[in-house]
Design a protein around this motif. Structure first.
Motif, mmCIF file in Angstrom:
data_model
loop_
_atom_site.group_PDB
_atom_site.id
_atom_site.type_symbol
_atom_site.label_atom_id
_atom_site.label_comp_id
_atom_site.label_asym_id
_atom_site.label_seq_id
_atom_site.Cartn_x
_atom_site.Cartn_y
_atom_site.Cartn_z
ATOM 1 N N ASN A 1 45.769 33.064 46.448
ATOM 2 C CA ASN A 1 45.260 31.582 46.708
ATOM 3 C C ASN A 1 43.796 32.081 47.450
ATOM 4 O O ASN A 1 42.767 31.321 46.974
ATOM 5 N N ASN B 1 40.161 30.986 45.827
ATOM 6 C CA ASN B 1 39.268 30.254 46.565
ATOM 7 C C ASN B 1 37.752 31.004 46.488
ATOM 8 O O ASN B 1 36.780 30.301 46.270
ATOM 9 N N TYR C 1 35.936 31.040 43.122
ATOM 10 C CA TYR C 1 35.548 29.876 42.804
ATOM 11 C C TYR C 1 34.451 29.348 43.621
ATOM 12 O O TYR C 1 33.328 29.058 43.004
ATOM 13 N N ALA D 1 35.028 30.226 51.891
ATOM 14 C CA ALA D 1 36.377 30.273 51.454
ATOM 15 C C ALA D 1 37.520 30.314 52.655
ATOM 16 O O ALA D 1 38.530 29.744 52.617
ATOM 17 N N GLN E 1 39.667 24.901 52.403
ATOM 18 C CA GLN E 1 40.475 24.847 51.140
ATOM 19 C C GLN E 1 39.843 24.132 49.961
ATOM 20 O O GLN E 1 39.662 22.909 49.928
ATOM 21 N N ILE E 2 39.326 24.729 48.864
ATOM 22 C CA ILE E 2 38.433 24.302 47.853
ATOM 23 C C ILE E 2 39.426 23.678 46.964
ATOM 24 O O ILE E 2 39.030 22.560 46.649
ATOM 25 N N LEU E 3 40.172 24.445 46.376
ATOM 26 C CA LEU E 3 40.964 24.073 45.230
ATOM 27 C C LEU E 3 42.111 23.227 45.788
ATOM 28 O O LEU E 3 42.609 23.663 46.725
ATOM 29 N N LEU F 1 46.989 25.895 43.114
ATOM 30 C CA LEU F 1 47.316 27.291 43.451
ATOM 31 C C LEU F 1 48.510 27.804 43.604
ATOM 32 O O LEU F 1 48.917 28.519 43.437
#
Length: 72
Positions: A13, A17, A20, A59, A63-65, A70
């Motif tokens: 994860n 992140n 991304y 990142a 918590q981007i996504l 995830l």
């Protein structure tokens, strides 16, 4: 891009992140050469390293996504 060892789901994860965020920074042009004052190939290599370090720090703190993406 250097290989990063991934251990367990938390590592995957965090890596996702970071990658991304790195792509977002790359496409934003935040670390691109500045017109005629560019430093050539050396600047390109340094800017990619700098972008990766910024992406890692961002990142690590955000918590981007979405968690649903995830956990699949």
């Amino acid at each position: 891009m250097p290989e990063v060892p991934v251990a367990g789901a938390g590592g995957a994860n965090a890596l996702l992140n970071r990658l991304y965020v790195s792509q977002m920074l790359q496409f934003s042009g935040a670390f691109s050469a500045r017109g005629n004052f560019g430093g050539g190939a050396g600047e390109g290599q340094f800017s990619s390293y700098l972008r990766e370090e910024f992406a890692t720090k961002i990142a690590d703190n955000l918590q981007i996504l979405p968690q649903e993406m995830l956990s699949e």
